[in-house]
Design a protein around this motif. Structure first.
Motif, mmCIF file in Angstrom:
data_model
loop_
_atom_site.group_PDB
_atom_site.id
_atom_site.type_symbol
_atom_site.label_atom_id
_atom_site.label_comp_id
_atom_site.label_asym_id
_atom_site.label_seq_id
_atom_site.Cartn_x
_atom_site.Cartn_y
_atom_site.Cartn_z
ATOM 1 N N UNK B 180 100.185 55.381 43.064
ATOM 2 C CA UNK B 180 99.223 54.662 43.111
ATOM 3 C C UNK B 180 98.914 53.931 41.597
ATOM 4 N N UNK B 181 98.830 52.760 41.324
ATOM 5 C CA UNK B 181 98.553 52.212 40.142
ATOM 6 C C UNK B 181 97.226 52.267 39.624
ATOM 7 N N UNK B 182 97.090 52.199 38.422
ATOM 8 C CA UNK B 182 95.663 51.998 37.668
ATOM 9 C C UNK B 182 94.962 51.054 38.338
ATOM 10 N N UNK B 183 93.689 51.322 38.624
ATOM 11 C CA UNK B 183 92.762 50.447 39.222
ATOM 12 C C UNK B 183 92.788 50.125 40.973
ATOM 13 N N UNK B 184 93.985 50.830 41.188
ATOM 14 C CA UNK B 184 94.190 50.367 42.792
ATOM 15 C C UNK B 184 93.550 51.722 43.565
ATOM 16 N N UNK B 185 93.490 51.237 44.819
ATOM 17 C CA UNK B 185 92.803 52.422 45.613
ATOM 18 C C UNK B 185 94.042 52.748 46.779
ATOM 19 N N UNK B 186 95.021 51.758 46.916
ATOM 20 C CA UNK B 186 96.140 52.249 47.769
ATOM 21 C C UNK B 186 97.506 51.952 46.933
ATOM 22 N N UNK B 473 89.557 40.990 41.933
ATOM 23 C CA UNK B 473 90.732 41.474 41.218
ATOM 24 C C UNK B 473 90.021 42.394 40.299
ATOM 25 N N UNK B 474 90.949 43.365 39.818
ATOM 26 C CA UNK B 474 90.372 44.554 39.000
ATOM 27 C C UNK B 474 91.447 44.665 37.742
ATOM 28 N N UNK B 475 90.911 44.386 36.481
ATOM 29 C CA UNK B 475 91.881 44.785 35.244
ATOM 30 C C UNK B 475 91.562 46.063 34.762
ATOM 31 N N UNK B 632 98.034 42.338 25.291
ATOM 32 C CA UNK B 632 98.765 43.855 25.279
ATOM 33 C C UNK B 632 97.722 44.800 25.543
ATOM 34 N N UNK B 633 96.470 44.600 25.692
ATOM 35 C CA UNK B 633 95.367 45.553 26.275
ATOM 36 C C UNK B 633 95.534 46.108 27.655
ATOM 37 N N UNK B 634 95.989 45.315 28.567
ATOM 38 C CA UNK B 634 95.863 45.323 29.921
ATOM 39 C C UNK B 634 97.190 46.129 30.375
ATOM 40 N N UNK B 635 96.771 47.138 31.190
ATOM 41 C CA UNK B 635 97.548 47.981 31.715
ATOM 42 C C UNK B 635 97.901 47.687 33.156
ATOM 43 N N UNK B 636 97.044 46.953 33.850
ATOM 44 C CA UNK B 636 97.459 46.563 35.249
ATOM 45 C C UNK B 636 96.281 45.761 35.953
ATOM 46 N N UNK B 637 96.824 44.977 37.002
ATOM 47 C CA UNK B 637 95.984 44.089 37.464
ATOM 48 C C UNK B 637 95.897 44.289 38.967
ATOM 49 N N UNK B 638 94.697 44.795 39.737
ATOM 50 C CA UNK B 638 94.807 44.959 40.966
ATOM 51 C C UNK B 638 94.193 43.930 41.947
ATOM 52 N N UNK B 639 94.781 43.373 43.038
ATOM 53 C CA UNK B 639 94.229 42.469 43.868
ATOM 54 C C UNK B 639 93.590 43.118 44.992
#
Lengths: 235, 787
Positions: B180-186, B473-475, B632-639
């Motif tokens: 599961x990636x950062x910011x993700x629920x699934x 979305x969640x960054x 550069x500061x962003x580690x992930x984006x969850x839709x």
């Protein structure tokens, strides 16, 4: 003098059906001799079937005693009655009561399997003239044939007593006569004490004794000096 | 073969319809137990074998940077068997022909060879060459999502530097069964990758030579985990550790555990209910079936058969039916169990499957069903056998009817004699009618609970995705930039609204009860990510105090107004006391929430953010993706939209498949019950019905009397059936609840309607089949004979 096989003393039977008490037998006393062929006549509810049930070990009197030979049947337990039926009694019913899922042969075998000294099922079927129909199911047999299978089933165990509750009642006259003939055969050839209930008064002519029932008691006993053969019967 | 046994065989064949219907009811109960226990045990054993063969670690910790010399000291902690220090970092990926920014978790592979712990299972290719700094191994789900094969390339921004990477191997790992990636629920396999790379390459990029940022421990069998964790925390604290944790708090393990827990809880809840219900129904059906045999029993008695042999004969008949049911149920359950095991196995991408042998389950299911069947028939056998032979030979005494309600002249004149006949039939044997109704009600009830589980998933989606977390979305940020990052983000193309959040790992404690979780700081009046209470009202966060998941409240035994102790496991670690200000009935995870400002004060830092929820303009998504890839500061984006799709395709599909299987089994049981009820009712009334035909009633009229009784019982059974269904759903709701996910107890009206519709359909089909038999009634035979 032949020995007495049944001795009934003051038999009473009261049924409680729903909220009504019915007196089916009232203080009935009677002796039956070994090898006798007895016909019981009387209107519905006069006590014939009740007496037959008690003699066959299918039911118990409310009071009184019944002796089979030297055994007091009214004193033996459930297991004793079952053994009595198994070893000594053959029963025939108004509606044959064959097991529909068993063939004629198998219906007879049902009894021979649990009897101590039975004849072969085929032998019993031959006695009633049905050896050719041994593999037929009840549904494939006529009413008379079904009743004859029932007789074969009743006699296959070589019973001491043969009880029939209206064995010809559901049959036409020609078939009925064949059934009566089979019964007389068994009675004379095997010496089986035979008690038959019927509503058909003409059958009384084949009996040694005729018992007339009314209101739960025997109203009259008729002894036949001359007995007819089955072929001589008409109705 | 004894003649009675021949009769037995022929009776089974003659009554095959009913025999099969009863056997199917038994089979439904047996199958549900065999399937659920079998699949749960197989998966549990598979997981254990996987963990063991691939040395899944027991304790984990992340640090900012710790020297490798620390490893010997960690190894000296009492109870530690193996220590493995490595580098683990998150970085943004740029994948050819894939617009969205993806995230990779880079993990170092020791130079000396394969890892000691969390060993890889190679699906293809090889491990990277220690000297080639651009070779990587990726996890299989990610490779499959993009169609990657060894030899394919993609790029990543590692510590601000872009690098071209070449895939040389594809692997599975017990540590990332659930990725599961950062910011993700699934899990989102397209956007989150586990990437293994040589230690030298990662050490160079992240300036971690002779240092590590992640450590895993394997413990001795007799080690006390909490003691090891405390000792490890003491050693790591100076190096920026986020506190060590055990398997229980390891994301992949926790999700896997929860998935298996749900399966186990379903197997502990539904099958016993199914088995009990099917036992009850079989008991009921057989007692009526035996009662119909009174004449044959009387005959056998008159012929001189002992009670014991008659009872034995019928028990054999019943046992044969039960055996057929057990065989069908065992076979179906085994097959379904294998199917479910494969389904879960594929979903978790287990490298192999261990199919557990469960002789005890088969024996248990068989014994229970057999006991229920024999018990049911024994009850009425004893009754019939105890009758004197002569009584059994006569038709039963006409039962005494009472006029009761149906005797009132005014009422009686309103309904026909035939309706009266049916109503009195029902009223005459109130206990039997009540039991039949109860049986039918149970059939409705198990349908309701099976359908409920599937429905609950929709309700959960509705509340979570459309009412609570409404962001598009969640960054998530790699570092924790100051809260002012909001301004930068809001200037990104397509961004309509921004809501920053701050997440801090915590240990929350009341008395001896403790849980590890996350506390989220939310801005006042948060509108994208809202808090919704059990009545679906939005809750505003109190200015002081903490709001916690109601489930966490129950775990800690904490109520509103209670004080809880919280260890902040980030930055300067502190232990503080907070008042529980609200309990939130949420469905995912256990969390604590508080006002962002208040949280910053507690952390003694200026307000910062780990991430932000966004509302975005769909038309400008591509531009947004491009812009984010350059931040550069962003580690992930969850839709959120993708998360929902993933949820539906993964966990939900498994839960709904299970619910589907159970619904199927309850439909089979329901059909069996209704059909038998109708058949027995026909046998019981055959004489009466034939008499009516002789009296001049038409076939249709006669059939209606029979079906009216069935209809009355079916109708009467529905309300109690719904109540039973709701009760079973309540039990299910309690059983499925876990720390990662809970199911809302919402039984929709549609569920009741659907359950009833299925029962009605079963009744209709049974009515048609049984009704045909009314046409076949042999009038003469029925009246002449006593049956």
């Amino acid at each position: 003098m032949t020995e007495t096989i049944f001795r009934a003393q003051s038999l009473t039977r009261t049924y409680l059906t729903g909220e009504v008490a019915v007196q089916a037998l009232r203080d009935l006393s009677l002796d039956i001799r070994t090898g006798e062929l007895v016909v019981m006549l009387g209107p519905s509810g006069s006590g014939k079937s009740t007496l037959l049930s008690i003699m066959g070990g299918l039911d118990r009197p409310t009071s009184g005693q019944l002796f089979f030979r030297n055994t007091e049947l009214t004193a033996v337990g459930e297991r004793g009655l079952t053994l009595y039926r198994r070893e000594h009694v053959g029963v025939m019913f108004l509606f044959y009561n064959l097991i529909s899922s068993l063939t004629a042969y198998e219906n007879v075998a049902l009894v021979t399997e649990i009897s101590p000294n039975p004849m072969q099922p085929d032998e019993a079927l031959a006695l009633v003239g049905l050896e050719a129909r041994r593999n037929h199911f009840p549904a494939q047999l006529s009413g008379g044939e079904q009743q004859r299978v029932a007789i074969a089933r009743a006699i296959a165990k070589r019973p001491v007593v043969l009880l029939g509750d209206g064995p010809t009642g559901a049959l036409d006259s020609k078939t009925g006569i064949r059934v009566i003939d089979a019964l007389i055969n068994v009675n004379t050839q095997l010496g089986t004490t035979t008690l038959i209930i019927t509503h058909n008064a003409s059958i009384q002519a084949v009996a040694a004794r005729v018992l007339f029932f009314a209101d739960g008691a025997i109203s009259r006993i008729q002894v036949n000096e001359r007995r007819l053969t089955a072929e001589a019967l008409t109705w | 073969m004894a003649t009675l046994d021949i009769k037995l065989k022929r009776d089974l064949r003659r009554l095959w319809g009913q025999v099969l219907a009863i056997a199917l009811v038994i089979a439904g109960g047996v199958a549900s137990l065999v399937l659920s226990t079998g699949s749960f045990r197989s998966l549990d054993e598979t997981r254990n074998a996987y963990y063991e063969r691939h040395q899944f670690a027991d304790v984990f910790a992340e640090v900012t940077r710790a020297p490798k010399t620390l490893v010997t000291r960690i190894a000296e902690i009492s109870g530690v068997a193996v220590v493995e220090a490595r580098i683990a970092e998150l970085a943004l990926l740029d994948i050819p022909n894939f617009r969205e920014p993806a995230t990779g978790r880079f993990i170092s592979l020791p130079e000396s060879g394969p890892p000691l712990l969390n060993r890889l299972y190679m699906r293809g290719g090889r491990l990277p060459d220690a000297n080639d700094l651009d070779e990587v191994v990726v996890n299989e789900s990610f490779a499959k999502a993009h169609g990657f094969e060894p030899g394919d390339r993609f790029s990543a921004t590692l510590n601000g530097r872009r690098r071209e990477l070449t895939i040389v191997g594809i692997a599975l790992s017990p540590e990332h069964v659930y990725a599961i990636g950062p910011g993700d629920r699934m899990p989102d396999d397209r956007r989150f990758a586990i990437i293994w790379m040589s230690e030298r390459a990662l050490a160079e990029v992240y300036s971690l030579k002779r240092a590590f940022s992640s450590v895993s421990l394997k413990l001795m069998p007799d080690a006390v985990e909490t003691e090891v964790i405390d000792a490890l925390d003491d050693l790591l604290e100076p190096y920026g550790s986020g506190a060590a944790y055990g398997r229980k708090d390891q994301t992949s393990h926790a999700y896997l555990e929860h998935g298996l827990d749900m399966l186990r809880n379903m197997s502990r809840t539904l099958p016993p209910i199914f088995l009990i219900v099917s036992a009850f129904l079989v008991n009921l059906t057989l007692s009526r079936l035996v009662a119909l045999e009174r004449e044959q029993i009387g005959l056998l008695k008159a012929l001189g058969y002992f009670n014991t042999s008659i009872v034995a004969h019928y028990l054999k008949f019943i046992a044969a039916i039960a055996l057929i049911g057990i065989a069908i149920g065992g076979a179906a359950g085994t097959w379904l169990g294998i199917y479910v095991t494969r389904l879960f196995g594929d979903y978790y991408r287990f490298p192999f499957l261990v199919f557990a042998d469960n002789p005890d389950v088969y024996v248990l299911a068989a014994l229970l069903s057999m006991a229920a069947a024999l018990g049911g028939s024994f009850r009425s056998l004893r009754e019939v056998v105890s009758l004197a032979a002569a009584v059994a030979m006569q038709p039963p005494t006409p039962p005494s009817f009472r006029r009761m309600l149906f005797g009132w002249p005014s009422f009686g004149s309103l309904i026909s004699q035939r309706t009266m006949m049916m109503l009195r039939n029902v009223a005459r044997k109130p206990i039997r009618a009540a039991l039949a109704t109860l049986g039918m009600a149970f059939a409705t009830g198990i349908l309701v609970v099976s359908l409920f589980v599937g429905n609950a998933m929709e309700e959960l989606i509705d509340v979570t995705y459309f009412m609570a977390d409404r962001q598009d979305a969640t960054i998530s940020f790699a570092e924790k930039p100051p809260e002012t990052v909001v301004f930068d983000v809001s200037r990104l193309p397509g961004v309509l609204a921004v809501e920053p959040y701050r997440q801090v790992p915590i240990r929350i404690r009341k008395g001896s009860r403790e849980r590890r979780t996350i506390i989220s700081g939310k801005p006042p009046g948060a509108d994208l990510s809202r808090i919704v209470d059990v009545d679906l009202r939005t809750v505003s966060l109190p200015e002081a105090g903490v709001a916690i998941s109601a489930y966490l409240g129950r775990l800690l035994d904490a109520r509103v107004g209670d004080t809880v102790e919280v260890d902040l496991l980030d930055g300067r670690r502190r232990t503080i006391e907070l008042t529980v200000a609200a309990l939130v009935e949420d469905y995912f995870g256990i969390t604590a929430m508080m006002d962002a400002q208040a949280l910053a004060r507690l952390l003694r830092e200026a307000p910062t953010a780990n991430g932000a929820h966004l509302s975005v303009d769909d038309g400008k998504l591509d531009l947004l993706y491009e812009a984010i890839k350059r931040m550069p500061t962003v580690a992930g984006l969850a839709l959120q939209r993708v998360s929902l799709v993933n949820f539906r395709q993964s966990l939900a599909i498994i839960v709904t498949t299970m619910a589907g299987i159970y619904t199927g089994l309850s439909i089979v049981i329901a059909f069996g019950v209704v059909y038998n009820s109708a058949r027995i009712s026909l046998s019981e009334h055959a004489r009466e019905l034939a008499t009516l035909r002789v009296l001049g009633f038409s076939q249709g009229e006669t059939m209606r009397i029979l079906l009216l009784e069935l209809a009355v019982i079916v109708a009467l059974a529905q309300p109690p059936g719904w109540t039973i269904g709701y009760g079973l759903s309540w039990v299910m709701n309690k059983q499925l609840a876990g720390e990662l996910m809970r199911v809302p107890l919402v039984v929709e009206n549609l569920t009741y309607v659907l359950a009833t519709a299925i029962i009605l359909f079963a009744a209709l089909i049974s009515a048609l089949v049984v009704g045909r038999r009314v046409y076949e009634l042999d009038l003469v035979a029925v009246l002449k004979t006593r049956e």
